[in-house]
Design an enzyme around this catalytic site. Structure first.
Site, PDB file in Angstrom:
ATOM      1  N   HIS A  26       0.536  -1.398   0.234  1.00 41.43           N
ATOM      2  CA  HIS A  26      -0.165   0.253   0.154  1.00 41.43           C
ATOM      3  C   HIS A  26       0.753   1.148   0.041  1.00 41.43           C
ATOM      4  CE1 HIS A  26       0.732   1.445   4.419  1.00 41.43           C
ATOM      5  NE2 HIS A  26       0.590   0.523   4.002  1.00 41.43           N
ATOM      6  N   CYS A  27       0.106   2.508  -0.406  1.00 41.06           N
ATOM      7  CA  CYS A  27       1.095   3.794  -0.796  1.00 41.06           C
ATOM      8  C   CYS A  27       0.136   4.170   0.722  1.00 41.06           C
ATOM      9  CB  CYS A  27       0.543   4.859  -1.532  1.00 41.06           C
ATOM     10  SG  CYS A  27      -0.483   4.623  -2.847  1.00 41.06           S
ATOM     11  N   VAL A  28       0.388   5.866   0.258  1.00 41.79           N
ATOM     12  CA  VAL A  28      -0.643   6.425   1.596  1.00 41.79           C
ATOM     13  C   VAL A  28      -1.848   6.639   1.224  1.00 41.79           C
ATOM     14  CG1 VAL A  28      -0.270   9.292   1.955  1.00 41.79           C
ATOM     15  CG2 VAL A  28       1.665   8.276   0.861  1.00 41.79           C
TER      16      VAL A  28
END
Length: 469
Positions: A26-28
């Site tokens: 996942h990213c932000v």
């Protein structure tokens, strides 16, 4: 809404179950999946889940927009539920790349190189826009600039200009760092390579044409071989190709030289070989290739500006879907280096605004509260230069907002193209984009901006009413 086990299970089931997940990270704001078979995704079911704000597929990755502060909780629960194990972003990228064809891999490679340096370039573009406000005549006073009327602002403008220009002056160093890292080499050597190509002892690339006409280009004489002492300021292709060579040489040497003497031999040999070849072969060839590409693009817009504006203005958003829009960043930088401005980037800014306007219209016509909220936040994001939430979360789902945005963007592109509107740099690709436009061309750019604010909104609103009648 809080993260529940049931909602996370729903997400997993909607993307085809845990057995369909090859890797996940996942990213932000987004979950990023490398899926074994994207056809198993139930997009409609997925988008109906309260936690999900949108989803899309790009560069072999399937991404689910969750939101900042929530996505990490969803990811952790998903790992516990599925037992897939945590993965790094690189793991997901590597797994995703297996599903790409050669063209997609080339586009992805360029994206992997340019996306990490975008913050520096966009920041520089925004600061250059502020400098333009201070130093260009006719903005606040007729035939005079702000610093001419208020000389006490002159040094402030000079410092802003220095800070802003640094990213472009040493662009090869930024690209060298990112490219060598992407190709498997040591990023620090990429920085050194980039700095070598813009060393102060070299003739600036910006002065090359004049020096060539006057016959004043200095050369090195290496055993009878004459090499032009020319730098590659602002150039993209020379450092890209040289970085690839440097990384491959370094990897080759590290596999064959004992660890105890690698520090003494690997970097010096790799940089020497790459440096010589960069000045003798790579630089001259790619410099010429870059000029050919630039001349061809300029010629198209000179001969048929209406067609050029219509195609690029209208097709930029579809390029975002494929991920190919990243390749045009290199073209923009090449245009800025060659002709002191890019006529493509202003159309990008209008395309982003158009997608935001279509999403904004959906906020007014939607009856579902979740869609209203998503459309409103996506519109703001697009107006500030990030269009993925608007495109994938709203406009593509209903199709007619996306088409409405393309129509508005195409019209705006024609307006900019026939008036040869240019940006002096790459900036924030939305409403703040006018800072990067040459101030004398602001009126035309604002006309194009009015079109992409009104036309997509109006068409989306009308289509929505027609579909309900």
């Amino acid at each position: 809404m809080g993260v529940t086990k049931e909602s996370v299970v729903e997400i997993v089931e909607a993307i085809g179950g845990s057995e369909n997940i090859a890797a996940a990270t996942h990213c932000v704001t987004r979950l990023r999946f490398a899926l074994k078979d994207e056809s198993k995704v139930d997009q409609e079911r997925l988008n109906d889940i309260d936690l999900v704000k949108g989803s899309f597929s790009t560069n072999g990755q399937f991404q689910v927009v969750i939101g900042q502060g929530t996505v990490d909780k969803v990811y952790n629960q998903m790992v516990d539920i599925t037992g897939i194990g945590t993965a790094s972003k690189q793991d997901v990228k590597d797994e995703s790349a297996k599903n790409l064809n050669p063209m997609q891999r080339a586009v992805k490679t360029l994206a992997d190189i340019f996306i990490p340096i975008l913050p520096a370039i966009v920041t520089a573009g925004l600061l250059l826009g502020i400098n333009n406000l201070l130093t260009n005549s006719g903005i606040f006073f007729e035939n005079q600039s702000l610093v001419e009327v208020y000389p006490q602002w002159k040094d402030l403008a000079s410092i802003i200009n220095l800070i802003a220009n640094t990213a472009f002056t040493f662009l090869p160093a930024l690209i060298g760092w990112s490219a060598v890292k992407r190709f498997g080499g040591s990023p620090i050597l990429g920085i050194v390579l980039g700095l070598i190509l813009v060393h102060p002892d070299l003739l600036s690339a910006y002065s090359y044409a004049e020096a060539k006409t006057k016959g004043t280009i200095e050369t090195w004489n290496i055993f009878g071989v004459h090499i032009d002492k020319v730098g590659y300021q602002g150039q993209v292709l020379p450092v890209l190709f040289a970085s690839y060579l440097l990384a491959k040489i370094e990897v080759f040497l590290r596999k064959r030289i004992p660890d105890s003497i690698q520090l003494l031999l690997v970097a010096p040999i790799a940089l020497l070989i790459t440096g010589f070849l960069a000045f003798i072969v790579i630089g001259p060839l790619t410099f010429s290739l870059g000029n050919v590409i630039t001349d061809a693009i300029v010629k198209v817009f000179e001969v048929a500006p209406v067609l050029g504006g219509l195609i690029y203005g209208g097709m930029y958003a579809p390029l975002v879907i494929t991920g190919m829009h990243h390749t045009f960043l290199a073209v923009d930088l090449q245009l800025i280096a060659s002709i002191k401005g890019t006529f493509l980037w202003p159309m990008l800014a209008l395309s982003n605004i158009a997608q935001g306007s279509a999403a904004l219209a959906m906020m007014f016509v939607a009856r579902d509260e979740k869609l209203k909220g998503l459309a409103g936040s996506s519109a703001v994001s697009a107006y500030l230069g990030v269009t993925e939430p608007a495109i994938f979360g709203v406009n593509l789902r209903f199709k007619y907002p996306f088409i409405s945005a393309i129509i508005g963007s195409a019209i705006g592109g024609v307006i900019l193209a026939i008036n040869n509107v240019k940006a002096s740099s790459i900036g924030v690709g939305g409403i703040p984009g006018f800072f990067s436009i040459f101030p004398t061309q602001w009126p035309t750019f604002f006309l194009g901006m009015a079109v992409v604010l009104i036309v997509p909104f109006g068409l989306t609103y009308i289509f929505a009413k027609i579909k309900r009648s």
